[in-house]
Design an enzyme around this catalytic site. Structure first.
Site, PDB file in Angstrom:
ATOM      1  CD  GLU A  76      -5.093  -8.186   3.451  1.00 16.17           C
ATOM      2  OE1 GLU A  76      -5.188  -9.302   3.051  1.00 16.17           O
ATOM      3  OE2 GLU A  76      -3.783  -8.123   3.492  1.00 16.17           O
TER       4      GLU A  76
ATOM      5  CB  SER B 291      -8.265   0.127  -3.602  1.00 16.51           C
ATOM      6  OG  SER B 291      -8.994   0.536  -2.468  1.00 16.51           O
TER       7      SER B 291
ATOM      8  N   GLY C 228       2.304  -2.988   8.756  1.00 16.75           N
ATOM      9  CA  GLY C 228       2.646  -4.227   9.641  1.00 16.75           C
ATOM     10  C   GLY C 228       3.914  -4.200  10.149  1.00 16.75           C
TER      11      GLY C 228
ATOM     12  N   GLY D 211     -24.369   0.534  28.735  1.00 15.94           N
ATOM     13  CA  GLY D 211     -23.262   1.380  30.081  1.00 15.94           C
ATOM     14  C   GLY D 211     -22.098   0.681  30.093  1.00 15.94           C
TER      15      GLY D 211
ATOM     16  CB  THR E 245      -0.581   0.059   1.255  1.00 16.01           C
ATOM     17  OG1 THR E 245      -1.960  -1.396   1.564  1.00 16.01           O
ATOM     18  CG2 THR E 245      -1.586   1.114   1.413  1.00 16.01           C
TER      19      THR E 245
ATOM     20  CG  ASP F 272     -12.809   0.720   0.493  1.00 17.11           C
ATOM     21  OD1 ASP F 272     -12.240   1.108   1.504  1.00 17.11           O
ATOM     22  OD2 ASP F 272     -13.636   0.629  -0.365  1.00 17.11           O
TER      23      ASP F 272
ATOM     24  CB  THR G  86     -10.521   0.643   4.946  1.00 18.09           C
ATOM     25  OG1 THR G  86      -9.974   0.201   6.243  1.00 18.09           O
ATOM     26  CG2 THR G  86     -12.063   0.906   4.774  1.00 18.09           C
TER      27      THR G  86
END
Length: 631
Positions: A423, A147, A180, A400, A141, A425, A421
């Site tokens: 792997e 994309s 990553g 809550g 990316t 979109d 979004t």
């Protein structure tokens, strides 16, 4: 409204057996391994402590045989592709940062080396990747081309005088983004770049580029930046990478689909640059499949928490004085039970997808490969969108308490939000599904851009999609019937989904036929229709998979219960899209009201089995240790 009979009691273990399916033994082992490790909560950890913890857990995974599942046995792997995907998915029950980091290391980075490389790469790297001696990144990316992978700006220019590739980021848009393992732990990156040799670009290829030296400092010419604190998944060290004339040897090219000789001559077993690109990407769908599956596991965990809470929390009194368990309210059932039914449905579709991925041969016909890629894209989209919606619903259902970090739902909501979004979109993925349906997987369709899609359809599409199908003739006979029991007829449900798919696809095709004069404008004007075509196609696949799972269940009580859950999935889906069914004459106003009544009746009939249904997921108890369930 009368609902077909539901058994009085069903053993959750019988449901687990159906859910676990083909890889039941592996899933039992994974659950057992998960249970032996003390669950260390991430609540309150700062980013660095979270990253340290996740890397430590990753090293413990490396001590098991699970990382080896997806790799070739010739290099110490176990050659079990389906088992590998399943083991990644099940990490979705716990800290999703661990699932993502494991997916990057062994799925994306390791998978790229194995599937895009050749023996020289396998021998040098695969064992080190499996045992975590070598941590890596998957650098695809870009900041300006998320994309649109085919038009990445990073270049890898071959220098025949030194037998090296020069990897370079020519502009800020070429910055590798959200990578990553890059910010802290990665040593080597699979970098996707435009291969240039002899002054000619041969399209996107993958290269192995060292990003850190032995001391841990950035390699010469490599700039690394930390993406910083994210909304979730902060145990993953996402970073940005840029390259300034970084030289790597000729052998750094992962050369399964294209190679460069010492003199710069380019060769490939696939002549077309576009077809080569899509073939290369097609080998990397394991990550997309795993993301969808892990989203499903996170959804199962969230719904288990919410149903257990709803089964014990009391609110407001009956006239006779007793406080009501909140799951006894129809409104609460309406929140959770259709979401639970859809989770079951998507699970069975995911199981079939993983089996197909496992079984497909490397030399399978291209049409078969493309169909698998389309299913993976569509199910990833629906799985992750459903996770986002269902986890939000689960949070709301716990009031809550669900908003407190200690009760786990807030973390699940934050961690899974980005799944829609990455792997791929989801909006782009559904267009990919529709494109595959429209083009009949034509070999020479080489570009996913809106312009090329519209032009191809305008020039090549033939009348293969029928406006009316045999299904419609069947439906016509039942549409006018006053017998509400038809709503529980599985054939009626499946034919209705099939007819909707064929009608929507036919409508898209007809609208695109006029695209020759203004391809982009016409495509852009029907994009909503294209996305609907992709979605309803996947809806039909999911219902069919659920029906097959019910038919294959050997326990009669479990099968009967699953039959009603399948009804709830089908009818709640019809109810959610009843505007379309009404507008197109597929159901009458009376039948539409009957669908809503049937959904209500099914929620009531399944209420006594809500706990059984979530217990069937067999989420390890250590991942359900929420204080709200203790009192």
């Amino acid at each position: 409204m009368d609902v077909p009979a539901v058994p009085e009691k069903v053993d959750p273990d019988a449901l687990t057996a159906v859910l676990d399916g083909r890889w039941a033994g592996l899933k039992r082992d994974v659950r057992a391994q998960m249970s032996t490790e003390k669950f260390r909560d991430t609540i309150g950890l700062d980013v660095e402590a979270h990253r340290v913890q996740v890397l430590d857990q990753l090293r413990k995974l490396a001590e098991t045989d699970r990382p080896a599942l997806g790799f070739d046995s010739a290099y110490g792997g176990l050659s079990d592709v389906g088992g590998s995907v399943m083991s990644f998915e099940m990490l979705g029950y716990g800290d999703l940062s661990l699932m993502v980091k494991a997916g990057v290391q062994w799925g994306l980075f390791g998978g790229a080396v194995q599937l895009l490389g050749t023996a020289r790469h396998h021998e040098k790297y695969l064992r080190r990747i499996m045992n975590l001696d070598l941590l890596g990144c998957f650098a695809m990316t870009e900041h300006g081309h998320g994309s649109d992978v085919q038009h990445l700006h990073t270049t890898a220019t071959y220098d025949p005088s030194t037998h090296e590739f020069v990897v370079h980021s020519p502009d800020p848009g070429a910055t590798k983004e959200y990578i990553g393992n890059a910010a802290r732990d990665g040593q080597l990156a699979v970098v996707f770049a435009q291969l240039i040799t002899g002054g000619e670009s041969r399209g996107v290829h993958a290269f192995l580029v060292p990003i850190r030296d032995d001391s841990g400092a950035p390699s010469s010419g490599v700039t690394i930046a930390d993406c910083g604190i994210k909304a979730g998944l902060n145990g993953v060290d996402n970073g940005r990478l840029t390259f300034d004339q970084v030289r790597v040897p000729r052998e750094a090219l992962l050369n399964r689909f294209g190679d460069v000789a010492e003199d710069g001559t380019y060769t490939s077993p696939i002549e077309s640059d576009g077809r080569r690109f899509f073939t290369m990407l097609g080998t990397l769908i394991r990550g997309r499949v795993s993301v969808g599956g892990s989203a499903g596991c996170a959804t199962q965990r969230a719904l288990t928490l919410a149903v257990r809470y709803g089964d014990q929390r009391r609110q407001f009194q009956r006239p006779e004085g007793d406080e009501v368990v909140i799951l006894d309210y129809l409104g609460h059932q309406r929140k959770l039970l259709p979401a639970l039914a859809k989770t079951y449905a998507l699970h069975f579709a995911q199981e079939e997808l993983v089996a197909a991925l496992h079984d497909i041969a490397s030399d399978a016909p291209e049409e078969e490969q493309r169909e698998l890629e389309s299913r993976a894209a569509g199910l990833k989209a629906l799985n992750t969108w459903h996770a986002t919606a269902a986890i939000q619903t689960a949070r709301e259902a716990c009031g809550g308490s669900g908003y407190l970090s200690e009760n786990l739902l807030a973390g699940l909501k934050a961690d899974t939000d980005v799944f829609t979004t990455f792997e791929g979109d989801n909006t782009v993925l559904l267009q990919l599904v529709a494109k595959g349906l429209l083009t009949q997987y034509k070999e020479h369709f080489e570009d996913l851009s809106p312009l090329a899609t519209a032009r191809f359809v305008a020039e090549q599409l033939v009348d293969t999609v029928k406006e009316r199908s045999a299904a419609w003739k069947f439906l016509e006979r039942l549409t006018e019937s006053d017998d509400a029991s038809v709503l529980f007829d599985r054939e009626w449900q499946q034919r209705l989904f099939e007819d909707r798919e064929e009608h929507v696809l036919s409508g898209v095709a007809n609208r695109l036929r006029g695209a020759a004069s203004d391809p982009f404008g016409v495509f852009n004007s029907v994009q909503d229709h294209v996305l609907l075509a992709g979605r309803v196609h996947v809806d039909r696949l999911v219902l069919d998979a659920f029906a097959r799972a019910v038919a294959s269940c050997s326990d009669p009580d479990a099968a009967a219960l699953l039959d009603r859950v399948c009804d709830l999935y089908a009818l709640s889906t019809i109810e959610a899209d009843r505007a379309w069914f009404l507008e197109h004459g597929r159901i009458s106003a009376t039948r539409s009201k009957a669908v809503t009544a049937a959904v209500n009746a099914l929620c009531g009939a399944l209420r006594p089995h809500a706990r059984t249904l979530v217990d069937g997921f067999a989420v390890p108890e250590q991942f359900l240790a929420a204080p709200m369930l203790k009192g």
